[in-house]
Design an enzyme around this catalytic site. Structure first.
Site, mmCIF file in Angstrom:
data_model
loop_
_atom_site.group_PDB
_atom_site.id
_atom_site.type_symbol
_atom_site.label_atom_id
_atom_site.label_comp_id
_atom_site.label_asym_id
_atom_site.label_seq_id
_atom_site.Cartn_x
_atom_site.Cartn_y
_atom_site.Cartn_z
ATOM 1 N N GLY A 10 0.816 -1.207 0.000
ATOM 2 C CA GLY A 10 0.000 0.000 0.000
ATOM 3 C C GLY A 10 0.852 1.261 0.000
ATOM 4 O O GLY A 10 2.080 1.203 0.056
ATOM 5 N N THR A 35 9.281 6.511 -13.047
ATOM 6 C CA THR A 35 8.173 6.681 -13.990
ATOM 7 C C THR A 35 7.268 7.853 -13.647
ATOM 8 O O THR A 35 6.290 8.110 -14.340
ATOM 9 C CB THR A 35 7.319 5.397 -14.060
ATOM 10 O OG1 THR A 35 6.743 5.156 -12.778
ATOM 11 C CG2 THR A 35 8.151 4.209 -14.500
ATOM 12 N N HIS A 50 12.633 10.897 -2.495
ATOM 13 C CA HIS A 50 13.057 9.602 -3.039
ATOM 14 C C HIS A 50 14.485 9.695 -3.571
ATOM 15 O O HIS A 50 15.300 8.790 -3.357
ATOM 16 C CB HIS A 50 12.115 9.149 -4.174
ATOM 17 C CG HIS A 50 10.992 8.291 -3.725
ATOM 18 N ND1 HIS A 50 11.100 6.923 -3.627
ATOM 19 C CD2 HIS A 50 9.724 8.592 -3.349
ATOM 20 C CE1 HIS A 50 9.956 6.425 -3.212
ATOM 21 N NE2 HIS A 50 9.101 7.411 -3.034
#
Length: 186
Positions: A10, A35, A50
């Site tokens: 999740g 992406t 990230h």
């Protein structure tokens, strides 16, 4: 011979961190296929966080289309690749067409899904032609009730079927819950 690993879970489950740890355990020369297309400030901040978590030695490719066409070149330089994430790739492929999802016929929805499916089949086939350790990250969004609007139902259905396609082709599959990975295949 390639090895394909799918990591699912999740939102904020720790799946990206776990996938990155799998890649770090292989080597520190990893190609990172991002992406995401960050359209707003909040998404840009997510991308920045990230990026900060990844080793500086990793090379990032910001692509979501024709990844299969680039795998051979990437495999010449890298042994380990992470694609993060399948869900955003599907999202970007769906919305690049600028379709009115409330007005699409079932045949048009099926054609869209087939186009996306073919992109993943080509990607998986391209990876299998290499010796890559290839990790894909995806969201498990099918655990919720059926969505109240058509666009979300179409999206959820396509993601679910792409996750099944990838899981079937994968050597290993991990489900991450609250930062804890569970191996469910391989």
């Amino acid at each position: 011979m390639s090895k394909i690993i799918l990591v699912t879970g999740g939102a904020r489950s720790g799946k990206s961190s776990y996938a990155e740890a799998l890649c770090k355990a292989q080597n520190n020369q990893t190609a990172y296929i991002a992406t995401s297309i960050p359209f707003d400030e909040e998404m840009k901040e997510r991308v920045r966080k990230h990026q900060e978590m990844r080793p500086s030695e990793w090379t990032t490719y910001e692509i979501y289309e024709n990844i299969a066409g680039q795998i051979e070149e990437i495999a010449k330089e890298y042994q380990t690749v992470i694609l993060d994430c399948v869900t955003l790739m599907v999202n970007n492929l769906m919305f690049k067409e600028h379709l009115d999802y409330d007005q699409l016929s079932e045949e048009e929805v099926n054609q869209l899904e087939q186009m996306i499916k073919e992109a993943f089949i080509k990607l998986l086939e391209a990876v299998k032609e290499t010796e890559l350790y290839f990790v894909l990250v995806t969201n498990e969004i099918g655990l919720s009730p059926v969505a109240g609007n058509r666009l979300t139902r179409i999206y959820t259905d396509i993601i679910g079927r792409m996750n099944q396609l990838i899981a079937k082709a994968s050597d290993e599959v991990y489900f991450v819950i609250s930062g804890i990975p569970m191996k469910i295949k391989g």
